[in-house]
Design an enzyme around this catalytic site. Sequence first.
Site, PDB file in Angstrom:
ATOM      1  N   GLY A  27      10.507 -10.318 -14.778  1.00  0.00           N
ATOM      2  CA  GLY A  27       9.072 -10.060 -14.899  1.00  0.00           C
ATOM      3  C   GLY A  27       8.669  -8.783 -15.765  1.00  0.00           C
ATOM      4  N   ASN A  28       9.761  -7.963 -15.563  1.00  0.00           N
ATOM      5  CA  ASN A  28       9.779  -6.382 -16.111  1.00  0.00           C
ATOM      6  C   ASN A  28       9.753  -6.604 -17.410  1.00  0.00           C
ATOM      7  OD1 ASN A  28      12.232  -7.201 -15.068  1.00  0.00           O
ATOM      8  ND2 ASN A  28      12.972  -5.534 -15.949  1.00  0.00           N
ATOM      9  N   LYS A  85      10.417 -14.661  -1.072  1.00  0.00           N
ATOM     10  CA  LYS A  85      10.174 -14.632  -2.544  1.00  0.00           C
ATOM     11  C   LYS A  85       8.967 -13.554  -2.954  1.00  0.00           C
ATOM     12  CE  LYS A  85      10.997 -14.822  -7.164  1.00  0.00           C
ATOM     13  NZ  LYS A  85      12.294 -14.047  -7.568  1.00  0.00           N
ATOM     14  N   LYS A  96      13.379 -17.540 -10.412  1.00  0.00           N
ATOM     15  CA  LYS A  96      13.721 -18.089 -11.901  1.00  0.00           C
ATOM     16  C   LYS A  96      14.992 -17.641 -12.447  1.00  0.00           C
ATOM     17  CE  LYS A  96      14.179 -14.062 -14.591  1.00  0.00           C
ATOM     18  NZ  LYS A  96      14.737 -13.274 -13.635  1.00  0.00           N
ATOM     19  N   LYS A 115      20.160 -12.797  -8.609  1.00  0.00           N
ATOM     20  CA  LYS A 115      20.832 -13.031 -10.019  1.00  0.00           C
ATOM     21  C   LYS A 115      22.340 -13.100  -9.799  1.00  0.00           C
ATOM     22  CE  LYS A 115      17.269  -9.928 -11.832  1.00  0.00           C
ATOM     23  NZ  LYS A 115      16.242 -10.299 -11.018  1.00  0.00           N
TER      24      LYS A 115
END
Length: 312
Positions: free
Chosen positions: A17-18, A134, A213, A275
């Site tokens: 998102g960054n 989340k 995601k 991640k």
Amino acid sequence: MIDSDNRKPILLVALGGNAMIKKGQEGTAVQQRDNLKVTVRQIARLSQTHRIIITHGNGPQVGNLLLQQECCDAVPKMPLEILVAQTQGQIGYMIESCLDSELMAQNLNASPLVSLISYVVVDEHDPAFKTPTKPIGPVYTKTQAEAASWPFHKTAKGYRRVTFSPKPVTIVEKHEIKQLIDMDFIVICCGGGGIPVIREGRAFSGIEAVIDKDLASARLAVEVGADLFVIATDVKGVATNFGQKNQKILRTLTLADARKHMRAGHFPEGSMKPKVEAAMQFVGIPGKRAVIAFLEEIEQAVAGKAGTEFVA
């Protein structure tokens, strides 16, 4: 459908998102487009040597939509899976238009672009539905979080609202995505981890949750036969003792060491842990590459010169 044998390798890039909203920014349309330029400039060049799939986060955007709903009672409030769909269209449009402009600006051979609204099947009995974990939405102070009525967790960036985050089981549109990349489309999909759905007989029904995601991207990468999986984020790579004086960025990370560091608590929940889990899932397949790298170093990561490369 075009035969994909002996063609360009498939690269899946998962944007955090960054990539669109940096810390301290309001998240205006102008800011998000400007932030995307650094990323899409690299992807435009990589499209000349790879078939490209782009996935992306939506935590700030979907959180903002929730805030907008809570501030207005004049219109009906939409469930979370509808808001995820809205952000898929919003962010997909921004990525697609910025990438199209960049391909033209660099005078590169342009592959056709498509943004795809994507469903992801989850298990309604997933234990994740017992506890929200989340992060979504903006960063709050401790005082703001304590005064709010929603569940919050403290993250590396501050206090953030949290919701349920079940594991992805399968990407509903995986066959369509594979056909599109075999036809050399650049596909933007699985935004925000995809719209979470559960099976009801032969149909699907949306459910109140957000899928990570990176885990959804790893699932998609496996299901479409990607060759390389790059998770692009706001740090140089995976680190032990993150944020401390003895922090160490790991240039390579074996699956065994990743598990050891995870047990030791080096990878925070809601930030680096999913991640690492996503990269581990993908690189566990023989012949696959997974890299976690800085947003501005995607090309170097593909070339094996930046980021944390996972080794089976």
